[in-house]
Design an enzyme around this catalytic site. Sequence first.
Site, PDB file in Angstrom:
ATOM      1  N   ASN A 243      49.353 -63.718  11.660  1.00  0.00           N
ATOM      2  CA  ASN A 243      49.682 -62.304  11.466  1.00  0.00           C
ATOM      3  C   ASN A 243      48.924 -61.475  12.498  1.00  0.00           C
ATOM      4  O   ASN A 243      47.737 -61.211  12.337  1.00  0.00           O
ATOM      5  CB  ASN A 243      49.291 -61.897  10.031  1.00  0.00           C
ATOM      6  CG  ASN A 243      49.568 -60.426   9.754  1.00  0.00           C
ATOM      7  OD1 ASN A 243      50.201 -59.738  10.560  1.00  0.00           O
ATOM      8  ND2 ASN A 243      49.107 -59.948   8.608  1.00  0.00           N
ATOM      9  N   TRP A 244      49.645 -61.095  13.563  1.00  0.00           N
ATOM     10  CA  TRP A 244      48.984 -60.362  14.655  1.00  0.00           C
ATOM     11  C   TRP A 244      48.682 -58.914  14.264  1.00  0.00           C
ATOM     12  O   TRP A 244      47.940 -58.228  14.949  1.00  0.00           O
ATOM     13  CB  TRP A 244      49.863 -60.357  15.913  1.00  0.00           C
ATOM     14  CG  TRP A 244      50.050 -61.703  16.545  1.00  0.00           C
ATOM     15  CD1 TRP A 244      49.637 -62.925  16.079  1.00  0.00           C
ATOM     16  CD2 TRP A 244      50.707 -61.978  17.789  1.00  0.00           C
ATOM     17  NE1 TRP A 244      50.002 -63.928  16.954  1.00  0.00           N
ATOM     18  CE2 TRP A 244      50.656 -63.382  18.005  1.00  0.00           C
ATOM     19  CE3 TRP A 244      51.344 -61.181  18.759  1.00  0.00           C
ATOM     20  CZ2 TRP A 244      51.217 -63.987  19.140  1.00  0.00           C
ATOM     21  CZ3 TRP A 244      51.907 -61.771  19.873  1.00  0.00           C
ATOM     22  CH2 TRP A 244      51.833 -63.173  20.063  1.00  0.00           C
ATOM     23  N   LYS A 245      49.308 -58.432  13.206  1.00  0.00           N
ATOM     24  CA  LYS A 245      49.165 -57.019  12.799  1.00  0.00           C
ATOM     25  C   LYS A 245      49.488 -56.104  13.987  1.00  0.00           C
ATOM     26  O   LYS A 245      50.338 -56.470  14.808  1.00  0.00           O
ATOM     27  CB  LYS A 245      47.767 -56.762  12.235  1.00  0.00           C
ATOM     28  CG  LYS A 245      47.394 -57.793  11.150  1.00  0.00           C
ATOM     29  CD  LYS A 245      46.168 -57.442  10.373  1.00  0.00           C
ATOM     30  CE  LYS A 245      45.881 -58.569   9.382  1.00  0.00           C
ATOM     31  NZ  LYS A 245      44.793 -58.266   8.471  1.00  0.00           N
TER      32      LYS A 245
ATOM     33  N   HIS B  78      52.126 -57.485   1.947  1.00  0.00           N
ATOM     34  CA  HIS B  78      50.762 -57.606   2.484  1.00  0.00           C
ATOM     35  C   HIS B  78      49.914 -56.461   1.931  1.00  0.00           C
ATOM     36  O   HIS B  78      50.403 -55.338   1.772  1.00  0.00           O
ATOM     37  CB  HIS B  78      50.790 -57.578   4.015  1.00  0.00           C
ATOM     38  CG  HIS B  78      49.467 -57.941   4.618  1.00  0.00           C
ATOM     39  ND1 HIS B  78      48.430 -57.039   4.692  1.00  0.00           N
ATOM     40  CD2 HIS B  78      49.005 -59.100   5.120  1.00  0.00           C
ATOM     41  CE1 HIS B  78      47.378 -57.650   5.240  1.00  0.00           C
ATOM     42  NE2 HIS B  78      47.702 -58.903   5.509  1.00  0.00           N
TER      43      HIS B  78
ATOM     44  N   GLU C 169      47.841 -54.565   3.205  1.00  0.00           N
ATOM     45  CA  GLU C 169      47.794 -53.346   4.035  1.00  0.00           C
ATOM     46  C   GLU C 169      49.044 -52.499   3.825  1.00  0.00           C
ATOM     47  O   GLU C 169      48.990 -51.269   3.878  1.00  0.00           O
ATOM     48  CB  GLU C 169      47.600 -53.734   5.512  1.00  0.00           C
ATOM     49  CG  GLU C 169      46.178 -54.236   5.769  1.00  0.00           C
ATOM     50  CD  GLU C 169      46.049 -55.262   6.881  1.00  0.00           C
ATOM     51  OE1 GLU C 169      46.961 -55.391   7.715  1.00  0.00           O
ATOM     52  OE2 GLU C 169      45.001 -55.963   6.906  1.00  0.00           O
TER      53      GLU C 169
ATOM     54  N   GLU D 150      46.008 -63.810  -0.940  1.00  0.00           N
ATOM     55  CA  GLU D 150      45.059 -63.152  -0.044  1.00  0.00           C
ATOM     56  C   GLU D 150      44.222 -62.151  -0.844  1.00  0.00           C
ATOM     57  O   GLU D 150      44.646 -61.006  -1.023  1.00  0.00           O
ATOM     58  CB  GLU D 150      45.807 -62.396   1.058  1.00  0.00           C
ATOM     59  CG  GLU D 150      46.652 -63.256   1.955  1.00  0.00           C
ATOM     60  CD  GLU D 150      46.897 -62.564   3.305  1.00  0.00           C
ATOM     61  OE1 GLU D 150      46.510 -63.133   4.324  1.00  0.00           O
ATOM     62  OE2 GLU D 150      47.443 -61.453   3.316  1.00  0.00           O
TER      63      GLU D 150
ATOM     64  N   GLY E  64      39.874 -59.566   6.618  1.00  0.00           N
ATOM     65  CA  GLY E  64      39.189 -58.909   7.723  1.00  0.00           C
ATOM     66  C   GLY E  64      37.730 -58.578   7.453  1.00  0.00           C
ATOM     67  O   GLY E  64      37.128 -57.779   8.173  1.00  0.00           O
TER      68      GLY E  64
ATOM     69  N   SER F 263      40.011 -63.925   6.068  1.00  0.00           N
ATOM     70  CA  SER F 263      38.864 -64.413   6.862  1.00  0.00           C
ATOM     71  C   SER F 263      38.889 -65.928   7.050  1.00  0.00           C
ATOM     72  O   SER F 263      37.843 -66.560   7.122  1.00  0.00           O
ATOM     73  CB  SER F 263      37.543 -63.966   6.223  1.00  0.00           C
ATOM     74  OG  SER F 263      37.461 -62.551   6.220  1.00  0.00           O
TER      75      SER F 263
ATOM     76  N   GLY G 250      44.840 -63.824  10.135  1.00  0.00           N
ATOM     77  CA  GLY G 250      44.842 -62.553  10.845  1.00  0.00           C
ATOM     78  C   GLY G 250      44.017 -62.649  12.122  1.00  0.00           C
ATOM     79  O   GLY G 250      44.469 -63.148  13.145  1.00  0.00           O
TER      80      GLY G 250
END
Length: 255
Positions: free
Chosen positions: A9-11, A99, A101, A171, A177, A217, A238
């Site tokens: 997941n490059w975000k 997700h 976010e 998650e 993160g 993480s 991530g």
Amino acid sequence: MRPKIVAANWKMHKNFDEGMQLATKILQILHNPVKHTVQVILFPPCIYLDVISKLLPTSGAYVYVGAQNCHEQAFGAFTGEVSAPMLRSVGAKFALVGHSERREYFGEDSALLAQKVSTALIHGLRPIFCCGESKQIRAAGRQEHFVNKQLATGLFHLSATQLAQVIIAYEPVWAIGTGSMPTPAQVQVMHKYIRNTIAHQYGMGIAQNIPILYGGSCNAQNAPAFFACPDVDGGLIGKASLEAEAFVAIVNSLA
Ligand code: PGA
């Protein structure tokens, strides 16, 4: 045997040239034997999907691209949005849905996510449905109850045939993160709980075949311990997916 999957997941990272370099390098250093045992899915920003999907090996497919988000409607007057059929038409085969976010910063609630899951499936995108509790909920020991609700409201409207197309990513929000994470034993407890919850609703036959990925993480150092858990079928990565060697090391540790 359910598939093993490592997803990147490059975000909202990497400009076009950097994204191309990262994708090219990952494809170069992924070792051949991996392709028989692990599926790799890259989730770049959606405007790179078309180009990156054309870089993927065409024979013995084991690397795919997916979208980080998709709209709940298939088309229409929704300025700035991107739909499942559009994503499919540029090579996406998967979509992240729910997700943390998206839930937190874009206010995506259960009803909306349930719609997104349905729309993605109808248009040929396999959803990776993300779930996981906050720090407060974990501290109160309510993580199972919380995740149960996320699954029930986001997924349990699906038919058994549809549900069988879904991949789940557990998650915990407090691990995303942050560099702090649950122990592998805690992850196994949650994954087993998720599988049992699906079994309760759809039967063990389906539950046994649903891949459940761990995310939060996860890196080349800690991945082997998570992947050794019997109900962990891979990872949603991530930060550690933004560097080709680190990401491929994670893939290799699952192979
Ligand atoms: P992280 O992100 O690996 O940087 O914690 C995981 C994710 O958000 O999917």
